[in-house]
Scaffold this motif. Structure first.
Motif, PDB file in Angstrom:
ATOM      1  N   LYS A 113      90.356  48.304-105.052  1.00 31.70           N
ATOM      2  CA  LYS A 113      88.978  48.378-104.545  1.00 31.70           C
ATOM      3  C   LYS A 113      88.917  47.845-103.117  1.00 31.70           C
ATOM      4  O   LYS A 113      88.340  48.444-102.223  1.00 31.70           O
ATOM      5  N   ALA A 114      89.553  46.681-102.936  1.00 32.54           N
ATOM      6  CA  ALA A 114      89.478  46.004-101.642  1.00 32.54           C
ATOM      7  C   ALA A 114      90.190  46.787-100.541  1.00 32.54           C
ATOM      8  O   ALA A 114      89.848  46.669 -99.364  1.00 32.54           O
ATOM      9  N   SER A 115      91.144  47.623-100.943  1.00 25.52           N
ATOM     10  CA  SER A 115      91.903  48.371 -99.938  1.00 25.52           C
ATOM     11  C   SER A 115      91.074  49.489 -99.316  1.00 25.52           C
ATOM     12  O   SER A 115      91.399  49.997 -98.250  1.00 25.52           O
ATOM     13  N   GLY A 116      90.015  49.897-100.029  1.00 26.87           N
ATOM     14  CA  GLY A 116      89.202  51.001 -99.533  1.00 26.87           C
ATOM     15  C   GLY A 116      89.793  52.368 -99.821  1.00 26.87           C
ATOM     16  O   GLY A 116      89.284  53.385 -99.351  1.00 26.87           O
ATOM     17  N   LEU A 117      90.870  52.409-100.609  1.00 25.74           N
ATOM     18  CA  LEU A 117      91.509  53.694-100.935  1.00 25.74           C
ATOM     19  C   LEU A 117      90.504  54.636-101.602  1.00 25.74           C
ATOM     20  O   LEU A 117      89.797  54.251-102.526  1.00 25.74           O
ATOM     21  N   ARG A 118      90.460  55.840-101.085  1.00 21.95           N
ATOM     22  CA  ARG A 118      89.577  56.858-101.674  1.00 21.95           C
ATOM     23  C   ARG A 118      90.387  58.064-102.106  1.00 21.95           C
ATOM     24  O   ARG A 118      91.471  58.323-101.599  1.00 21.95           O
ATOM     25  N   GLY A 119      89.848  58.801-103.071  1.00 22.59           N
ATOM     26  CA  GLY A 119      90.567  59.926-103.669  1.00 22.59           C
ATOM     27  C   GLY A 119      91.027  60.924-102.625  1.00 22.59           C
ATOM     28  O   GLY A 119      90.246  61.382-101.802  1.00 22.59           O
ATOM     29  N   ARG A 120      92.307  61.266-102.679  1.00 20.86           N
ATOM     30  CA  ARG A 120      92.884  62.155-101.677  1.00 20.86           C
ATOM     31  C   ARG A 120      92.894  63.619-102.120  1.00 20.86           C
ATOM     32  O   ARG A 120      93.459  64.474-101.444  1.00 20.86           O
ATOM     33  N   GLY A 121      92.303  63.894-103.259  1.00 21.63           N
ATOM     34  CA  GLY A 121      92.320  65.270-103.747  1.00 21.63           C
ATOM     35  C   GLY A 121      91.260  66.126-103.089  1.00 21.63           C
ATOM     36  O   GLY A 121      91.351  67.347-103.059  1.00 21.63           O
ATOM     37  N   GLY A 122      90.238  65.495-102.561  1.00 24.53           N
ATOM     38  CA  GLY A 122      89.201  66.281-101.909  1.00 24.53           C
ATOM     39  C   GLY A 122      87.833  65.623-101.943  1.00 24.53           C
ATOM     40  O   GLY A 122      87.070  65.698-100.993  1.00 24.53           O
ATOM     41  N   ALA A 123      87.529  64.959-103.045  1.00 22.48           N
ATOM     42  CA  ALA A 123      86.170  64.425-103.187  1.00 22.48           C
ATOM     43  C   ALA A 123      86.006  63.076-102.483  1.00 22.48           C
ATOM     44  O   ALA A 123      84.901  62.701-102.105  1.00 22.48           O
ATOM     45  N   GLY A 124      87.090  62.335-102.303  1.00 16.23           N
ATOM     46  CA  GLY A 124      87.004  61.074-101.575  1.00 16.23           C
ATOM     47  C   GLY A 124      86.273  59.972-102.299  1.00 16.23           C
ATOM     48  O   GLY A 124      85.708  59.063-101.681  1.00 16.23           O
ATOM     49  N   PHE A 125      86.325  59.988-103.615  1.00 19.45           N
ATOM     50  CA  PHE A 125      85.651  58.937-104.382  1.00 19.45           C
ATOM     51  C   PHE A 125      86.507  57.661-104.363  1.00 19.45           C
ATOM     52  O   PHE A 125      87.722  57.741-104.519  1.00 19.45           O
ATOM     53  N   PRO A 126      85.873  56.486-104.173  1.00 20.46           N
ATOM     54  CA  PRO A 126      86.663  55.244-104.119  1.00 20.46           C
ATOM     55  C   PRO A 126      87.494  55.045-105.391  1.00 20.46           C
ATOM     56  O   PRO A 126      86.958  55.031-106.498  1.00 20.46           O
ATOM     57  N   THR A 127      88.788  54.892-105.211  1.00 18.47           N
ATOM     58  CA  THR A 127      89.714  54.874-106.349  1.00 18.47           C
ATOM     59  C   THR A 127      89.511  53.654-107.248  1.00 18.47           C
ATOM     60  O   THR A 127      89.448  53.781-108.478  1.00 18.47           O
ATOM     61  N   GLY A 128      89.397  52.479-106.638  1.00 14.68           N
ATOM     62  CA  GLY A 128      89.224  51.268-107.433  1.00 14.68           C
ATOM     63  C   GLY A 128      87.952  51.326-108.266  1.00 14.68           C
ATOM     64  O   GLY A 128      87.924  50.911-109.431  1.00 14.68           O
TER      65      GLY A 128
END
Lengths: 527, 176, 435
Positions: C55-70
């Motif tokens: 969550k803290a990393s800010g990683l977001r889904g790389r498939g297309g939608a960009g939803f925050p992964t955490g």
């Protein structure tokens, strides 16, 4: 569905509906039908036709009313400009490949594509200069044809076979605009309940071979009835055209058959159209029977019954109404009576997805009613009684060779109430009666639900309901006699003798019947 | 309804040979092993269909029946799934099945010329048809996912990148 | 790195560092590159701690939608009372996108490690990796890598002696673009047609086999080990533009550039740098006419828009398109935009699952209208018709496949109308035979 109610506003109407109700059902309560194709209350909703899109305030886009459930304070607009535009868009797309062959389509007149297009579709197509998709008609099964060109891929048929019949023999094949409803080469759509796919199809894509090109929908008269096929008591509509039964379709009753009937019941109507009926009272005159009028006939029955001593036997068809069974039985009060109904047996065929719904082994729609009225089930022993009975009444029972022989040898008086001419040369009288399709009446199903059926076609000649004959005999001759003149009045006479029926009127039964196990108010004190 | 729906053109009716079961011996064992990887048998449908295609080159109506049987499904259900996925062949195809990407990224880099060259070199003549010698069937497919290496083609399981019309003859010769 | 080209100084090479290096494919090689340290660390952490780190990393889904992964992971039930599943979306099928393929081909263990960490974090013991059927080489590489990982104890009943059970099952698709949509993928995994499902229920509540499920893209999962190794703060600091877009992003560039390939850039890198510095710009003597920045499903950008955009989720939206899967299709001045828009519409018509009316019929009709225009038989009314159809296909269906078909059509008419006009007016030779 829970008991908790939520308040919603649909097109300005405020209602309270149970939490969990889909908007499409809530809208019905507001008197609004949200146009739809894939949704059906007895099937799971896939939300694929996208026809029922409605505007829900605060939602980012239009929502499918079939799967969006109500929420407290929700404001829904079924007929807002955006919702109407979306529906117009769906209709335009559904029609681009549609053959528009309504003049030769059986569904015409009861077609939801026709109706909604008329209601809110575009006046003309913009799909010009392109060839329409074409696929040949396919034979799916004993009674079902598939016309793919008319198909809108709502998948109701596929879901019925998969989720309700639990026999997925239909599929969606291919994808995109090449998709169609498919079947495997080695399979047939021959499930005992398969015919329902024809009713479920909102357009003319799945057709009944039996009804093919038989009649236009707008020429049909529809009569609410109860299936005479078995003890399940499915609610049906009998569709007639010019007094001929052309089709039987299910009539929704969520307690009994939801929206379905089996194919046996669906096809079980040809006997209703038979022309070789007994049409006048026949009385024995020496070695032959001669036609007479009802006054004469009724007098003779009265005299005959009064002259009988000893025991009497009633053998009735399992399709006889409660009213007729009851009054015929009452007519013989004072005699020692053995009464039985015939119960033909067949294979049981359940509909897997609907607990409690099956084509029953017992093919006698009023078996439970007959038992409540003191009738037994005829297992052949009734015919042993015939040899010693003073009176035998055959109430439209089917006579096989053995029965005919027993009847011919009966020492007592024989009276036959019949729809078809029986082999009964020694009968004192043969009296024409109506079939269930030609009279009003009630059946009690296996769950003791008593349900009304209504007259769907005219009676032939002088035929009368059996209860009418018995009622006249009971009332006796003379100007002061008060015989029942309607089935409702006949039914009212049953309560005095059989308290389970007391306090109920035909009117109370409505179109979906009621359970007899609920003791009506005041019963118990009557006896 | 075969023949009237897009898909592969140029095939007659499938030969009505007697079906020799696919799921016997080691293949059956492989399938049984797969059953342990999924909570339902139905979930093994795509892998099972791949096994049929590996063994027979295509998926016949009888094979659909066999798959339905082993997975406790109905043939119609299986057929609905088979026809959804474009990589399953519902007709026999050539010994070598050639898939050429012609979606936009490859299209702007000359994929249609690669198709023409392939149709000519293989003798297939038209898309979806099998060459008279039975060696090849060529079809156009949508994006093969190697857009940076136009034009990618798949010959059977061989993924070949950067195909140009000039390279086609050499590639075709590698497959007999 | 700009595989198959050498790394460019403007790249930030994290995920692609070992592309092209056969040694990285093997378990031993991967461990030599520092692999599986993150997994060893993860199984010693609490599930919650991993989720918080991501969550803290800010990683977001790389498939297309960009939803925050955490955040997505945090939707999974805290207590595991029914099986949880992780699904790795390796059905990379978005035209213009070919990054996940390289991750699987060159660094399969990066993905396996990411899957294992994510599975543990969401309480799943099993992860299905859904690999598109056409990816024959990644399929073989991944199979071998999973086998190795099991043999080395990185997967199995007792991951690195932690007592944790993590199994990876590879599942092969069979040719259906729509299976890249997460709910369609779950149906496909269950042995059904790849029809997208209606939501709710959301996958975290009732997903694969009706169980709580998380679906993550290959690139997303491959980034996770790096985040655990180097810390959320490091990852979050990889940001040149909007602070909501962090980390590195693989950009697949194809079409009319001198060096097509996969480039890894820090979020917020100017698109200009990617197009010209890394990819070398258009072929000699050509100019770029249009760029589709995020796979074929996003609106087409003009050169001006593309040149002025920062490459991150927000930056591309600001210039009228979307980051999507970061598959960048570059079209130079030779490109017939009408023809390519038709080709994309045909793609969507071919891939429509057939469920929703607007998509099933609308994509096909759109294709036919474009065909008519290309055949020199277009009419002025066709503009309105195409726009009406596109509106009807946008925001009305279960998934966004038909929206994706509409995006290039609408943006194409807006930005390249004169090319359509030329066909309609007969000023340009028909490029298709009459329909």
């Amino acid at each position: 569905m829970s008991d908790e109610l939520v308040n919603v506003t649909i097109d300005g109407m405020q209602l309270a509906v149970p939490k969990g109700t889909p908007i499409i059902e809530a809208a019905k309560q507001a008197g609004l039908l949200v146009p739809h194709y894939c949704y059906h209350p007895s099937l799971p909703s896939p939300a694929v036709c996208r026809m029922c899109l409605v505007e829900v305030e605060k939602a980012p886009k239009l929502m499918p009313a079939c799967v969006t459930t109500v929420a407290e304070g929700q404001v829904v607009h079924v007929n807002s400009p955006s919702a109407k535009k979306a529906r117009e868009g769906v209709l335009e797309l559904l029609l681009i490949n549609h053959p528009l062959d309504c003049p030769i389509c059986d569904q015409s007149g009861e077609c939801e594509l026709q109706d909604y297009t008329f209601q809110e579709g575009r006046p003309a197509t913009r799909y010009q200069e392109f060839a329409k998709r074409y696929n040949p008609v396919e034979d799916f099964g004993p009674d079902v044809l598939y016309v793919p060109n008319r198909c809108i891929l709502c998948t109701r048929c596929v879901r019925f076979m998969e989720d309700v019949a639990d026999t997925p023999v239909l599929n969606v094949s291919e994808r995109g605009d090449r998709a169609y409803i498919g079947i495997a080469e080695q399979q047939r759509l021959d499930h005992p309940w398969a015919g329902n796919v024809v009713d479920l199809c909102p357009v003319g894509s799945l057709l009944s071979k039996d009804f093919l090109h038989k009649a236009r929908a707008w020429d049909l008269d529809k009569t609410a009835s109860v299936c005479p096929g078995c003890t399940q008591g499915c609610n049906i509509n009998i569709d007639t055209r010019d007094d001929v039964v052309v089709r039987i379709r299910p009539r929704p009753n969520l307690e009994v058959n939801r929206h379905f009937i089996c194919d046996y019941g669906r096809m079980n109507y040809r006997w209703m159209n038979r022309g070789d009926r007994v049409e006048a009272p026949l009385v024995r005159d020496g070695g032959r029977h001669v036609a007479t009028d009802w006054d004469t006939a009724l007098d003779r029955i009265g005299q005959a019954i009064r002259g009988v001593s000893g025991s009497a036997v009633i053998l009735a068809s399992g399709r006889t109404s409660t009213e007729s069974l009851g009054l015929v039985r009452l007519m013989l009060d004072g005699l020692e009576v053995t009464a039985a109904v015939q119960v033909p047996l067949g294979d049981e065929a359940p509909l897997a997805g609907i607990p409690g719904l099956a084509l029953r082994r017992e093919r006698a729609p009023n078996l439970a009613g007959a038992e409540l009225l003191g009738y037994g089930v005829d297992g052949g022993e009734t015919w042993r009684e015939v040899s010693s009975a003073g009176l035998v009444i055959v109430l439209d029972a089917e006579l096989g060779p053995e029965e005919e022989a027993a009847l011919a040898a009966a020492p007592g008086l024989v009276i036959v109430l019949a729809t078809l001419m029986p082999e009964a040369r020694n009968a004192e009288m043969i009296l024409p009666i109506t079939t269930m399709a030609e009279e009003n009446g009630t059946y009690v199903n296996r769950d003791r639900r008593i349900q009304r059926f209504q007259q769907a076609k005219a009676q032939p000649g002088m035929a009368r309901p059996a209860w009418w004959i018995a009622g006249e005999v009971l009332a006796g001759p003379g100007p002061d006699a008060s015989a029942p003149s309607t089935a409702a009045e006949a039914f009212a006479l049953l309560g005095e003798r059989w308290p389970l029926f007391a306090g109920i009127t035909h009117g109370d039964l409505g179109y979906t019947g009621r359970l007899l196990t609920q003791a009506p108010a005041g019963v118990g004190s009557a006896r | 309804m075969s023949g009237s729906h897009g898909g592969t053109a140029g095939h007659g009716t499938a030969p009505a040979e007697e079906h020799i079961p696919v799921f016997t011996g080691p293949t059956r064992a492989r399938l049984e092993q797969l059953f342990t990887k999924y909570p339902t048998r139905q979930a093994c449908l795509l892998p099972a269909l791949w096994m049929v295609q590996e063994a027979r080159g295509w998926i016949s109506e009888q094979a659909i029946g066999e798959v339905a049987d082993v997975l406790e499904l109905t043939p119609a259900y299986v057929k609905g799934v088979v026809t959804f996925y474009t990589m399953y062949h519902t007709h026999p195809v050539g010994r070598h099945f050639v898939q050429v990407c012609t979606t936009s990224p490859c299209n702007i880099c000359g994929a249609e010329d690669v198709v023409k060259a392939l149709l000519q070199e293989t003798g297939c003549g038209e898309l979806g048809a099998t060459s008279p010698d039975g060696r090849f069937t060529v079809i156009e497919v949508e994006c093969l996912g190697a857009c940076g290496f136009p034009t990618p083609i798949l010959v059977d399981d061989d993924f070949i990148e950067n195909v140009t019309p000039e390279k086609v003859r050499g590639i075709v010769q590698r497959y007999q | 790195m700009g595989y198959p080209h050498p790394s460019h100084p403007k790249e930030t090479v994290v995920l692609s560092k070992h592309f092209g290096d056969p040694e990285a494919r093997t378990y031993a090689g991967w461990v030599r590159h520092g692999g599986y340290e993150a997994l060893r660390k993860a199984v010693g952490m609490s599930r919650e701690a991993i989720v918080e780190e991501v969550k803290a990393s800010g990683l977001r889904g790389r498939g297309g939608a960009g939803f925050p992964t955490g955040l997505k992971w945090s939707f999974m039930p805290k207590d595991v009372v029914r099986p949880h599943y992780l699904v790795c979306n390796a059905d990379e099928s978005e035209p213009g996108t070919f990054k996940d393929r390289e991750i699987m081909r060159w660094t399969p263990h990066a993905l396996i490690e990411g899957c294992a960490i994510a599975a543990y974090a969401i309480g799943a013991e099993r992860c299905y990796v859904y690999i598109r059927g056409e990816f024959t080489e990644p399929w073989k590489v991944m199979n071998a890598a999973v086998e190795e990982a099991v043999a080395a104890g990185a997967l199995g009943d007792d991951v690195f002696g932690s007592g944790k059970r993590i199994e990876i099952v590879l599942h092969r698709g069979a040719g259906a673009y729509i299976c890249g949509e997460e709910t369609a993928m779950m149906n496909s995994l269950e042995g059904r047609r790849g029809n997208p499902r209606i939501k709710p229920p959301y996958p975290a509540v009732a997903g694969l086999f009706g169980m709580p499920t998380t679906i993550n893209n290959v690139e997303t999962l491959a980034a996770v080990p790096h985040i655990l190794n180097r810390g959320a703060a490091w990852y979050k600091a990889l940001c040149l533009g909007n602070p909501k877009s962090t980390g590195t992003k693989l950009v697949s560039v194809c079409g009319h550039v001198q060096r097509p390939g996969n480039y890894e850039v820090t979020m917020g890198t100017p698109m200009r740098d990617i197009l010209y510095d890394m990819c070398g710009g258009p072929p000699a003597g050509r100019t770029i006419k249009a760029v589709i920045p995020g796979g074929s499903s996003v609106p087409i950008m003009t050169l001006e828009e593309a040149e002025s955009a920062l490459f991150d989720y927000e930056g591309v939206v600001e210039k009228g398109s979307m980051l999507g899967s970061a598959g960048m299709i570059v079209m130079d001045d030779r490109t017939d935009m009408v023809y390519q828009i038709w080709r994309l519409a045909r793609f969507y018509a071919h891939e429509s699952c057939a469920q929703c009316t607007q998509c099933r019929e609308g994509t096909a009709w759109t294709t036919r209208v474009l065909e008519r225009i290309l055949a020199g038989k277009g009419k002025q009314e066709d503009f309105q018709l195409l726009l009406d159809l596109s509106e009807n296909m946008t925001g009305k269906t279960i998934c966004v496949l038909s929206d994706s078909c509409a995006a290039p059509v609408v943006s194409g008419i807006q930005k390249f109308r004169s090319e359509f006009e030329a066909y309609i007016a007969g000023a340009r030779e028909p490029s298709l035979a009459a329909v």
